[in-house]
Scaffold this active site. Structure first.
Site, short mmCIF file in Angstrom:
data_model
loop_
_atom_site.label_atom_id
_atom_site.label_comp_id
_atom_site.label_asym_id
_atom_site.label_seq_id
_atom_site.Cartn_x
_atom_site.Cartn_y
_atom_site.Cartn_z
N ALA A 1 83.54 34.68 1.88
CA ALA A 1 83.25 35.98 2.48
C ALA A 1 83.08 37.12 1.50
O ALA A 1 82.35 38.08 1.79
CB ALA A 1 84.37 36.34 3.47
N ALA A 2 83.77 37.09 0.36
CA ALA A 2 83.74 38.25 -0.54
C ALA A 2 82.33 38.46 -1.11
O ALA A 2 81.60 37.49 -1.30
CB ALA A 2 84.74 38.02 -1.67
N GLY B 1 82.17 40.96 1.18
CA GLY B 1 82.55 41.34 2.52
C GLY B 1 81.52 41.99 3.42
O GLY B 1 81.85 42.40 4.53
N GLY B 2 80.26 42.11 3.00
CA GLY B 2 79.27 42.77 3.84
C GLY B 2 79.12 42.12 5.20
O GLY B 2 79.01 42.80 6.23
N LYS B 3 79.14 40.79 5.23
CA LYS B 3 78.97 40.08 6.50
C LYS B 3 80.23 40.17 7.35
O LYS B 3 80.15 40.23 8.58
CB LYS B 3 78.56 38.63 6.22
N ASP C 1 88.00 33.31 1.31
CA ASP C 1 87.34 33.16 0.02
C ASP C 1 88.35 32.60 -0.97
O ASP C 1 89.56 32.82 -0.83
CB ASP C 1 86.80 34.51 -0.48
N ASP D 1 90.82 27.67 -0.67
CA ASP D 1 89.67 26.82 -0.92
C ASP D 1 89.26 26.20 0.41
O ASP D 1 90.05 25.45 1.02
CB ASP D 1 90.03 25.74 -1.94
N CYS E 1 71.82 32.73 -1.17
CA CYS E 1 70.94 33.74 -1.78
C CYS E 1 70.11 33.07 -2.87
O CYS E 1 70.15 33.46 -4.03
CB CYS E 1 71.73 34.93 -2.31
#
Length: 424
Positions: A242-243, A245-247, A262, A288, A357
């Protein structure tokens, strides 16, 4: 344009280039270590150093082409990087030749090991300045062969050339706002997918609405992943990897009950800072994902898997110089294992968005094709979203986003996104 008296920023920029190009360190890593050239700089000089280093890396090929006629032999790495910096300031920033040349010469003279080459640098940069009008006509920088070759195979040379043209320019700043909010920022452009774009932002934390937590920085491509997952109010949602954290912020702003997981504690602290600034809440777990087990299944999961980050070159032009593609097999294996593990966290009928990405099909389209073969009953749902061009939908049903999409607006990050649904 950098301040003409910005010796400290220029000196730090040269040191950053040394560490990227000679030591293979990413700029994001250099900025975090105690011996970073940025550590003791004033904020304005720090910003100058980073901007100059990024600009040089984006135009390194052109700088070397411009310098080549005036160099009898290759100088030491630090001197070459100083010349590259001066050349890019002259050719790209259109900075005043007097200030650029004097600054570079002063920096070299101040180093006892390099002072003897200051006269050569002075002569070379003055010659470069005389022909700087031709800099813009030089070919844009190509991606490294390990990355370019599979992209040419996937989409053809014209598409790859279009990506490289976008990557040669500074990336605009994209924002995601809380639902119903429109940031009141001069020059803000609403994008068809729901994000907002600024061609040039300056200091982000000084923009209206930042301190109030009305919005956060998030590339328009990345923002589509959580929009495709479409979390509902009260729904249990897991944001894996997640980090920063935008999502997570998106899902929390939509009213979901979010768990953000994360493996990196320091990166999760950035996520927690973002939650605090925006006044949003989420459960935060440092673990993990391959060894963690949730207490109960989730209705929806977003897996933003670790990847080559090859889709982010327009914002991180250092990546081609610190990676060589040798980690791709291990990354692809990790992505597949994380995807299989995440599917096991879903409730029957649950949905999962897999995204990377990356512009490489091996980290996107091929992962989903293989997952469908491994998991009978798993299906891909068509990614019909506002503002999404149907031509962006790939044959297996995922969403293939490329840097040259919206080229006239400044492009977007390369991303792959697919929405998967488990059988009931």
């Amino acid at each position: 344009m950098a301040r003409q008296d910005g010796i400290a920023g220029r000196r730090a920029a040269i040191a950053l280039l040394d560490r990227v190009l000679s030591d293979g360190e990413a700029l994001s890593q250099i900025a975090e270590v105690p011996d970073s050239p940025l550590t003791a700089l004033a904020p304005a000089d720090r910003a100058t150093a980073l901007r100059l280093a990024v600009t040089v890396l984006r135009h390194l090929d052109q700088a070397d082409r411009a310098l080549s006629p005036f160099l009898r032999k290759t100088p030491p790495a630090t001197v070459l990087n100083a010349l590259r910096l001066g050349t890019v300031e002259l050719g790209v920033d259109r900075a005043a030749p007097h200030g650029v040349v004097n600054s570079i010469v002063s920096i070299l003279r101040a180093d006892p090991h390099l002072a003897g080459l200051a006269g050569m640098a002075n002569a070379v940069l003055r010659r470069v300045s005389e022909g700087r009008e031709g800099f813009a006509a030089l070919p844009v920088q190509k991606m490294p062969q390990w990355l370019r070759q599979p992209l040419v195979h996937a989409w053809g040379r014209p598409a790859v050339a279009a990506m490289e043209a976008v990557q040669s320019q500074p990336a605009p700043l994209d924002l995601t706002a809380k639902p119903g909010m429109v940031p009141q920022i001069d020059g803000l452009e609403p994008l068809p997918t729901g994000s907002f774009r600024l061609a040039s932002a300056g200091q982000v934390s000084a923009l209206p609405g930042y301190a109030e937590g009305d919005w956060w920085v998030q590339d328009a491509a990345a923002a589509l992943a959580m929009r495709l997952l479409d979390p509902q109010a009260g729904e249990r949602v897991l944001d894996l990897c997640a980090a920063p954290g935008g999502k997570t912020l998106q899902a929390a702003a939509m009213g979901a009950s979010v768990t953000a997981l994360d493996i990196s504690g320091p990166r999760l602290r950035r996520l927690q800072d973002n939650l605090a600034r925006t006044g949003l809440s989420a459960g935060v777990v440092t673990a993990d994902a391959l060894h963690w087990t949730p207490p109960e299944p989730f209705a929806a999961i977003l897996l933003d898997a670790p990847c080559s980050a090859s889709g982010t070159l327009r914002r991180h032009p250092d990546l081609p110089f610190v990676k060589d593609g040798s980690d791709l097999p291990a990354l692809a294996d990790l992505q597949a294992r994380l995807l299989d593990r995440a599917l096991g966290f879903l409730a029957p009928g649950g949905r999962l968005v897999f995204c990377t990405c990356s512009v490489l099909p091996a980290e996107g389209e091929a992962q989903i094709t293989a997952a469908l073969a491994r998991h009978p009953g798993l299906r891909v749902e068509r990614p019909d979203l506002p503002g999404v061009d149907p031509d962006w939908i790939s044959p297996e049903g995922g969403l293939r986003l490329r840097p040259d999409h919206w080229a006239e607006r400044g492009g977007m990050d390369g991303f792959y996104i697919a929405l998967l649904r488990l059988a009931d």
